[in-house]
Each structure stands twice: as structure tokens, then as C-alpha cells.
Design a protein around this motif. Sequence first.
Motif, PDB file in Angstrom:
ATOM      1  N   LEU A 115      22.069 -88.612  31.489  1.00 42.07           N
ATOM      2  CA  LEU A 115      20.759 -87.643  32.091  1.00 42.07           C
ATOM      3  C   LEU A 115      19.444 -88.000  31.357  1.00 42.07           C
ATOM      4  O   LEU A 115      19.491 -88.560  30.026  1.00 42.07           O
ATOM      5  N   LEU A 116      18.270 -88.041  32.345  1.00 45.35           N
ATOM      6  CA  LEU A 116      17.130 -88.152  31.799  1.00 45.35           C
ATOM      7  C   LEU A 116      16.640 -86.978  31.903  1.00 45.35           C
ATOM      8  O   LEU A 116      16.403 -86.140  32.586  1.00 45.35           O
ATOM      9  N   VAL A 117      16.426 -86.305  30.584  1.00 44.98           N
ATOM     10  CA  VAL A 117      15.402 -84.883  30.669  1.00 44.98           C
ATOM     11  C   VAL A 117      14.144 -84.875  30.248  1.00 44.98           C
ATOM     12  O   VAL A 117      13.836 -85.388  29.181  1.00 44.98           O
ATOM     13  N   ILE A 118      13.292 -84.626  30.922  1.00 39.59           N
ATOM     14  CA  ILE A 118      11.943 -84.413  30.848  1.00 39.59           C
ATOM     15  C   ILE A 118      11.393 -83.149  30.598  1.00 39.59           C
ATOM     16  O   ILE A 118      11.342 -82.368  31.392  1.00 39.59           O
ATOM     17  N   THR A 119      10.643 -82.770  29.643  1.00 36.48           N
ATOM     18  CA  THR A 119      10.227 -81.421  29.334  1.00 36.48           C
ATOM     19  C   THR A 119       8.986 -81.658  29.134  1.00 36.48           C
ATOM     20  O   THR A 119       8.324 -82.842  28.478  1.00 36.48           O
ATOM     21  N   ALA A 120       7.912 -80.670  29.238  1.00 37.62           N
ATOM     22  CA  ALA A 120       6.540 -80.570  28.792  1.00 37.62           C
ATOM     23  C   ALA A 120       6.294 -80.086  27.398  1.00 37.62           C
ATOM     24  O   ALA A 120       7.243 -79.390  26.908  1.00 37.62           O
ATOM     25  N   GLN A 121       5.155 -80.132  27.016  1.00 36.30           N
ATOM     26  CA  GLN A 121       4.590 -79.573  25.815  1.00 36.30           C
ATOM     27  C   GLN A 121       3.043 -79.192  26.392  1.00 36.30           C
ATOM     28  O   GLN A 121       2.507 -79.477  27.118  1.00 36.30           O
ATOM     29  N   THR A 122       2.722 -78.284  25.498  1.00 34.10           N
ATOM     30  CA  THR A 122       1.150 -77.813  25.285  1.00 34.10           C
ATOM     31  C   THR A 122       0.314 -78.909  25.190  1.00 34.10           C
ATOM     32  O   THR A 122       0.768 -79.984  24.757  1.00 34.10           O
ATOM     33  N   ILE A 123      -1.119 -78.802  25.270  1.00 36.89           N
ATOM     34  CA  ILE A 123      -2.032 -79.941  25.311  1.00 36.89           C
ATOM     35  C   ILE A 123      -1.782 -80.361  23.771  1.00 36.89           C
ATOM     36  O   ILE A 123      -1.780 -79.414  22.940  1.00 36.89           O
ATOM     37  N   LEU A 124      -1.830 -81.520  23.356  1.00 34.24           N
ATOM     38  CA  LEU A 124      -1.513 -82.124  22.067  1.00 34.24           C
ATOM     39  C   LEU A 124      -2.478 -81.591  21.129  1.00 34.24           C
ATOM     40  O   LEU A 124      -2.013 -81.215  19.920  1.00 34.24           O
ATOM     41  N   SER A 125      -3.715 -81.580  21.504  1.00 36.16           N
ATOM     42  CA  SER A 125      -4.875 -81.019  20.469  1.00 36.16           C
ATOM     43  C   SER A 125      -4.621 -79.587  20.186  1.00 36.16           C
ATOM     44  O   SER A 125      -5.261 -79.103  19.206  1.00 36.16           O
ATOM     45  N   HIS A 126      -3.823 -78.807  20.834  1.00 34.74           N
ATOM     46  CA  HIS A 126      -3.620 -77.246  20.653  1.00 34.74           C
ATOM     47  C   HIS A 126      -2.228 -77.183  19.917  1.00 34.74           C
ATOM     48  O   HIS A 126      -2.121 -75.975  19.604  1.00 34.74           O
ATOM     49  N   PHE A 127      -1.506 -78.271  19.301  1.00 33.41           N
ATOM     50  CA  PHE A 127      -0.417 -77.973  18.409  1.00 33.41           C
ATOM     51  C   PHE A 127      -0.808 -77.153  17.377  1.00 33.41           C
ATOM     52  O   PHE A 127      -1.710 -77.359  16.610  1.00 33.41           O
ATOM     53  N   GLY A 128      -0.052 -76.051  16.952  1.00 33.61           N
ATOM     54  CA  GLY A 128      -0.153 -75.430  15.792  1.00 33.61           C
ATOM     55  C   GLY A 128      -1.260 -74.035  16.046  1.00 33.61           C
ATOM     56  O   GLY A 128      -1.390 -73.441  15.264  1.00 33.61           O
ATOM     57  N   TRP A 129      -1.634 -74.138  17.322  1.00 35.64           N
ATOM     58  CA  TRP A 129      -2.663 -72.935  17.522  1.00 35.64           C
ATOM     59  C   TRP A 129      -2.311 -71.818  18.182  1.00 35.64           C
ATOM     60  O   TRP A 129      -2.904 -70.762  18.342  1.00 35.64           O
ATOM     61  N   GLY A 130      -1.047 -71.834  18.475  1.00 35.64           N
ATOM     62  CA  GLY A 130      -0.031 -70.703  19.231  1.00 35.64           C
ATOM     63  C   GLY A 130      -0.545 -70.568  20.695  1.00 35.64           C
ATOM     64  O   GLY A 130      -0.794 -69.393  21.238  1.00 35.64           O
ATOM     65  N   ALA A 131      -0.909 -71.759  21.212  1.00 32.86           N
ATOM     66  CA  ALA A 131      -1.041 -71.779  22.549  1.00 32.86           C
ATOM     67  C   ALA A 131       0.222 -71.014  23.408  1.00 32.86           C
ATOM     68  O   ALA A 131       1.246 -71.199  22.924  1.00 32.86           O
ATOM     69  N   GLN A 133       3.305 -70.609  25.240  1.00 34.85           N
ATOM     70  CA  GLN A 133       4.607 -71.229  25.486  1.00 34.85           C
ATOM     71  C   GLN A 133       4.475 -72.345  24.490  1.00 34.85           C
ATOM     72  O   GLN A 133       5.473 -73.520  24.567  1.00 34.85           O
ATOM     73  N   GLU A 134       3.556 -72.434  23.507  1.00 38.16           N
ATOM     74  CA  GLU A 134       3.816 -73.675  22.366  1.00 38.16           C
ATOM     75  C   GLU A 134       5.333 -73.740  21.935  1.00 38.16           C
ATOM     76  O   GLU A 134       5.822 -73.009  21.525  1.00 38.16           O
ATOM     77  N   SER A 135       5.710 -75.113  22.073  1.00 31.37           N
ATOM     78  CA  SER A 135       6.911 -75.350  21.498  1.00 31.37           C
ATOM     79  C   SER A 135       6.862 -76.673  20.490  1.00 31.37           C
ATOM     80  O   SER A 135       7.791 -77.515  20.882  1.00 31.37           O
ATOM     81  N   SER A 136       5.783 -76.978  19.989  1.00 32.14           N
ATOM     82  CA  SER A 136       5.722 -78.209  19.032  1.00 32.14           C
ATOM     83  C   SER A 136       6.536 -77.947  17.982  1.00 32.14           C
ATOM     84  O   SER A 136       6.980 -76.828  17.636  1.00 32.14           O
TER      85      SER A 136
END
Length: 594
Positions: A115-131, A133-136
Motif C-alpha cells: 500500500l502507498l499511504v499518503i497523509t497530510a500535515q499542517t503547514i510546516l512553519s506552524h509545527f509546534g504552535w498547536g495548529a 489538527q496538528e500531528s507533527s
Amino acid sequence: MTTIIPLENKSIINNQKEHRTLSDLIVDYLELLGIEYVFGIPGGHNSPLYEALARSEKRGGPRAILTSHETGAAFMADGYARETGKIGVCCATTGPGTTNLITGIASAYAECTPLLVITAQTILSHFGWGAFQESSPDTIDTVAMLKHCTRYNSLVTHANQLERKLFTALKTAFGSPKGPVHLSIPVDISRVPAPELTTYPNLSELITQPTSFLNLAALENLWQTLYKVLIQGRKVVLLVGKDSGGGVTEIIRFAELINALILTTQSGKSCIDPYHPLARGVFGFAGHKTARQALTDESVDLILAVGATLGQWETSVWDKAILNNKLVHIHNSDIYFARSSMAQLQIQGDIKTIFKELISRLETMQSNGKLDLNSKLLFPPRNHDQKLQDYPSQIEVLEPESYQNTDTKVCVKPQQLISALLRNLPPETRFQVDIGNWLSWSIHYLFPPCPENYRLAIETAAMGWGIGSAVGTALGVKNTPVVCLTGDGCFLMHGNELAVAVVEKLPIIFVILNDKCYGMVKHRHRQTGKEPLEFTLPTVDFSLMAKAMGANSYIIRHAQDLEKLNFEAIYSYPGPTVLDVHIDSEEIPPMGMY
């Protein structure tokens, strides 16, 4: 305007196109692999991928299949991959969208389904800000969650990483062992403009080219051991597992040359024609006495376990009848060899190559007069269109008379239901078996005319796999009946994916064993538990539920209801059908170790 050179040229050249992003590049690569569908649910953070799929659909390329739940998306990708031999693709947005995928991914990992599983993340520069659904890695870290159920797992942190990581992921998915791979892509990176040319125009050849490898020294040891057994007039038995698929023709020819009886694991049923004269059924959980008898015959000196993982069910709870010094464990991956430390030999290699070499040596020795291989024995190929009895004559089943139930006042027996399905459905019908009561009933009593069309997912035994997998299978083999054998518990968990089958007009027959409880768990607890527990489910009219979703449906309470069904009309219907079959909740499935 984008110009796409035909797929056979294995090259995509992109002229200037407005709004073309790295998500479009991902879809281009899927098109190179002949992928038709991406299963999943859109969200704000993976919307660029869905926009790319919408553009792809307009030109006849891969399109999105909107599922009801992300777990169902992974199960559908699994079914599609098994049916087509291609990689299954599923996707989810960040946060709960990704965590919902985990059960389906873990199942594919255990079953070695690519399987190829493609998932999303919040904007990279927002990592750690509590964006939102952030899952960084700074928060709930979905990449870390998927680490132990994927063969490759990476977060894309720079736009220029994506193509290389995508290629690495796809290559790994088809490695040994096969399995799911995961890319997590921040939404801002997925929107970056795509390059004009793909870096890997020959992607399909690079990742799917066949490999042929083996341990020559181990093969020579096996040959010497085999020759010694045969020259002494002793017997060989084969235990065939699901990972033998690519070498089935050679395995059967080898067995015919030396007159070796063939047993299978539960999932290995998909590899061996049960009506072959040498077949003796399944060993272990829900299996057959004839399989154990063949294995424990005093004249057997060599047991070849081929493509078997040798887990609890396959070994009948680690029974020494199989795990002894007569054993030779043959597999294309060495990750299972820790389970066969008592074996006299362990051979890693391509199973087709190994048995081709053994056949060649046997035929040479026979022609030179050094071995008498009972060459007068004939095993003519079976005509798959011929009418078959309920079960093969050389395999012993429990209560063989239970296939036929003439009492119209009692509940339908699962065996009787199996008989009706096999008598009334075409031989090309696919059977996706869910977890629950159907598992043991089908392992013991279901003998499809085309064994490769029988499919299980029992390594993690995720309930509801059969429902999503049936949808993916039906999309992979159009205009062919697909039967999902599921239970009321599974359907309450994942029956919402019926809606996908309705939208796509898929000819799936969902056969629900309705015993108003978690039946398999109940019966097993009665065998092993000490305190009474509650397993009862609410009374549900699954026929009404199906009609509410737009599906065809019937309630089956007695034998006469079953006999009234027009199966040809059902499997020819342009859409799914639900058979709500009421069974006796006290009838115990064949859950023993045989």
C-alpha cells in the motif's frame, strides 16, 4: 495545457499548466503504475491532493473514491492491491484522519500487502504552535505512530525531497517482504509548483521488475536431503502458505512428481485447488483431520513448509507435529525463520525458482534411472466449469450432511448457505472472508472452484476487513461477482462502506451471519473463560439498513427463504445486495485445532 504521453511510453512530459503542484506529480506517478483509484476522505490539509485527483479524473487518470471512514479506505486499498497485483493507495488528512487509518495499515503490514499511504500535515512553519489538527513530531506525531506498521515511513520536510522519497517508498512496498509505505506531506509542500519533467519516467519497470534469488548452498542441502528420503522410499508432505503464490504451479508439479500430499495453512487455501487428488485440506485452526493424518503419517520423513509464516493458527498452537526436525522452512523472507529454529533447514529465496530447480533435478534423475518417481501416476488438469460436490472426497469435513438442511422450520446453517453460494454463483466469484464466525466456517467448509479467489486477513484479524476489501476488489475486477462473508458485529462496525458500493454500482453480495452477538468471541470464551460475559448485540434489521443506503436486500430466516433467491438476478444486479441471514447463535463453529 498538459500533454500526457501514452502509458506504454512510461514518460510524462508536462508543458506549462496553471495550478500544477507536487500533488499533481504524485498523481502522475500513480498513473505510470496504472493505478485507477485513490481511497480516502478529503480534509483541509490534503485538499491539494484531491484537487489533483479531480484534474486527473477529467483526463481519464486516477480518481478519488470517497469512503465513509479512513479504516475502510485502507481495507479497500488492500482489496484492490490483492486483486490487481498493483499497489493500493489510500489517503487521509492530518490528525484523526491519519489515526483512523492505522488499523487498516497494520492489517496490510501483517498480510504483506503493498500500500502507498499518503497523509497530510499542517503547514510546516506552524509545527509546534498547536495548529488545528496538528500531528507533527512536536504533538501527537502520526509519523511515529505508523513507524511499526509500515516498511517505509517518512515526513517530507522540503519540496525537493518528495520525488526521491516517493520513489523509495514505492520501491520498498514491492520489496521482500512487501507491505505498506507512508509519506506524510505538509499542506504547504503539497501546493508547491511541480517540475516540468518526472525524475523517474521508467518507474514501473524499476519498482516491479521480477527478482529471482536463492541461497544456492541451502538449495543443495535440500536436494541432498530430499534425494535421501526418496531413495529410501520414505514420504514428503507439503504445507503451503499464502506467500507461495508466485510458485504454485511449480509446487504442484513437484508434489505430483514425488506423490507428496499437500496441506495448506488457513490463508494458503488460496494457493491450492482443494479438488486436486493430493490435497488434504487445512492444518490447524478450523482445519481438517485428513491434513493432520497426512502430516503425522509414520512414513513421512520430510515436511516442506513453503511460504508459511508458522504462527499460532498455522502450527495448531505450535504443535510438534509440524515443528520438529523433519521440517524444512522455505520462504522468500527470512523474518519468519525465528519461528522455525527446530527445522533441519531454512531456505530463503524465490519460491518459484527453488521448485523449478528441484523439478529439473528430479526429472533428470528419473530420466537417468536413478529415481523411480511413480511416473505412471496421472494428474490431469481439472475442468473448472464442471459441477462439483459440496466438498472434495479426499478431505474429511465435520458433519458432511450439514451442507443440506431439509428442515424448513429451523435456521439456515452456514454450511447450507455455503453450498447454495457455490451452486448458484459463477466460478470466477471472489470471496472476501471477514473476521468472526465466517472465518472458521469458511476455512473448514468453503471449497471454491478457483482457490485464488478465496481471501482472508487473519494475521491481525481486523473486524470489517472483508467489507472494505470487497469494495476494493470489485473496483479491481469489474463486472465480476464479489461475495463478502461478514457478520452482524463486523457490519455494525464498518457496514457504512456499503454506501460506496451503492455509489459505484458494484455487484457485491454482503452475506451477513446474523446471530445477534459477537459469536466467535462468545464461543471461544466459553471454551477458555472462567466468568460469564455479555456478547449480545441489539436486534438489527440489516435489510432495512441496506435499503436505507440504496442497496438491494433480503432477509433469510429458513431454508425455504434461501431456495427462493434468484442468485443470477442478484449477481447481475448493478449494485450491492445484502443477505441478512439469521442463524442459530448456539451453533458452534469448527474452532478447534485439527
